[in-house]
Design a protein around this motif. Sequence first.
Motif, mmCIF file in Angstrom:
data_model
loop_
_atom_site.group_PDB
_atom_site.id
_atom_site.type_symbol
_atom_site.label_atom_id
_atom_site.label_comp_id
_atom_site.label_asym_id
_atom_site.label_seq_id
_atom_site.Cartn_x
_atom_site.Cartn_y
_atom_site.Cartn_z
ATOM 1 N N GLY A 287 8.324 8.890 2.420
ATOM 2 C CA GLY A 287 8.904 8.038 3.233
ATOM 3 C C GLY A 287 8.281 6.747 2.516
ATOM 4 N N THR A 288 7.943 5.635 3.682
ATOM 5 C CA THR A 288 7.645 4.462 3.691
ATOM 6 C C THR A 288 6.335 4.231 4.289
ATOM 7 N N THR A 289 6.161 2.784 4.005
ATOM 8 C CA THR A 289 4.723 2.137 4.516
ATOM 9 C C THR A 289 5.654 1.495 5.429
ATOM 10 N N ASN A 290 4.641 1.158 7.123
ATOM 11 C CA ASN A 290 5.484 0.555 7.702
ATOM 12 C C ASN A 290 4.564 -1.325 7.251
ATOM 13 N N PRO A 291 6.602 -1.745 7.418
ATOM 14 C CA PRO A 291 6.212 -3.499 7.317
ATOM 15 C C PRO A 291 5.094 -3.741 7.567
ATOM 16 N N TRP A 292 4.601 -4.249 8.843
ATOM 17 C CA TRP A 292 3.781 -4.918 9.116
ATOM 18 C C TRP A 292 2.437 -4.778 8.184
ATOM 19 N N VAL A 293 2.173 -3.382 8.577
ATOM 20 C CA VAL A 293 1.215 -2.436 7.440
ATOM 21 C C VAL A 293 1.185 -3.299 6.240
ATOM 22 N N ASN A 294 2.349 -3.133 4.983
ATOM 23 C CA ASN A 294 2.673 -3.646 4.278
ATOM 24 C C ASN A 294 2.306 -5.205 4.127
ATOM 25 N N LYS A 295 2.238 -6.212 5.334
ATOM 26 C CA LYS A 295 2.992 -7.550 4.827
ATOM 27 C C LYS A 295 0.447 -8.013 4.867
ATOM 28 N N TYR A 296 0.990 -7.269 6.512
ATOM 29 C CA TYR A 296 -0.486 -7.849 6.910
ATOM 30 C C TYR A 296 -1.760 -7.048 6.532
ATOM 31 N N ILE A 297 -1.639 -5.706 5.568
ATOM 32 C CA ILE A 297 -3.037 -5.381 5.834
ATOM 33 C C ILE A 297 -3.101 -5.077 3.873
ATOM 34 N N PHE A 298 -2.243 -3.694 3.873
ATOM 35 C CA PHE A 298 -2.272 -3.646 2.753
ATOM 36 C C PHE A 298 -1.148 -3.506 1.491
ATOM 37 N N PRO A 299 -0.926 -4.494 1.255
ATOM 38 C CA PRO A 299 0.015 -4.397 -0.172
ATOM 39 C C PRO A 299 0.265 -4.381 -0.903
ATOM 40 N N GLY A 300 1.749 -3.123 -0.839
ATOM 41 C CA GLY A 300 1.882 -2.509 -1.897
ATOM 42 C C GLY A 300 1.292 -1.200 -1.745
ATOM 43 N N GLY A 301 0.806 -0.839 -0.620
ATOM 44 C CA GLY A 301 -0.152 0.767 -0.691
ATOM 45 C C GLY A 301 0.686 1.234 0.423
#
Length: 403
Positions: A287-301
Amino acid sequence: MKQVLDRILQHFIADGQLQVRWPDGSTSLYKGRNPGPSAGVVLHNQAAVRAMVINPGLGFGEAYMESHLDPLDCTLYNLLDVLMLNAMRPGGHVAERLASALRYVRRGWIQFNPIKRAQQNVAHHYDLDNRLYSLFLDKDWQYSCAYFRHGTETLDEAQAAKKHHIAAKLLLDRPDLEVLDIGCGWGGMALTLAKDYGAIVTGITLSQEQLAFARQRAKDEGLEGRVRFELLDYRNLHRRFDRIVSVGMFEHVGVGHYRQFFDVIKNALVDDGVALVHSIGRSDGPGTTNPWVNKYIFPGGYSPALSEVFAAVEPTGLWVTDCEILRLHYAKTIAIWRERFAAKRAEAVALYDERFARMFEFYLNAAELAFRVQGHMNFQLQLSRSISAVPFTRDYIAAAEKE
């Protein structure tokens, strides 16, 4: 926009129900066909309405951070429970479905993680003020899934059990084994392996804050002769070790780098060495990482599916000598973190500001629910170069944990 969101929610809410109070003060109730949790939301302005229509995966969290929306007669947890449960249903929100498909196409770039970018991504989250993490972590600063053998343990007990469980799988059966800890965090695992199991440990991290903290801990505990911490990317390793452990780091490797990661593990292990990789995973396929999590919490995670992990392990020639799935252990861990953070929320506001506190509480609530209703779990993958590096059965793990 109100009419558009109204139509979306009529189709989106299939389980439970959601009450919405609109910016004009009117309310609507959306009842699903199936029983489920109930919650409500106040949309304070048109910005919140637009966020839920155009890009809810990113915009909903941002709207909460900016105080453009709030839970209505419920907690944030209750609200996210309804929304995240319904988001798992096929169909759901059309705009989010299209955005998710686009993210999947772009995920190779989103998770492209060369060394410089990896350092920047790590700094974004792990170089926050250590006082923030002291608000909710256990006394050993374990920022990963705890292990609840009975479900009644305190957080400190469950985190200690996690380290003991991992140590058992590492087969630390003699003193002075050289251990590599990839992504060593604040040093708790490395220090435990040295102090309680007689290992000689090298911990590597890309976080400046964690490095300084871990080195000071080693000094304070008189373990500088047995534990060394280095600012080093795993791709720059040029040594071999008897054992390798990595807890909560694989989520930051990036899909395109999985084969390289496991090649490094193979090359860094002695012939009869054992490695243990502990990571968040997903049970429902790639799948993919939630965009909010990617932007604010774990970029690239990214939390991988096991199919993606095994596909990367197989070409290396490493043996998968054990794989264990921990289903709700992280949900229980994060629930405790969430409660602790809530109890000391004012201190987080004082450290940063209200917007940051809302961001962090949104993260903790959503993270817990990802494990409860969206198929996330943890896996522990034991690896070796040799078919005979570990005993025939898993009995040795239980035996070691009884000691």
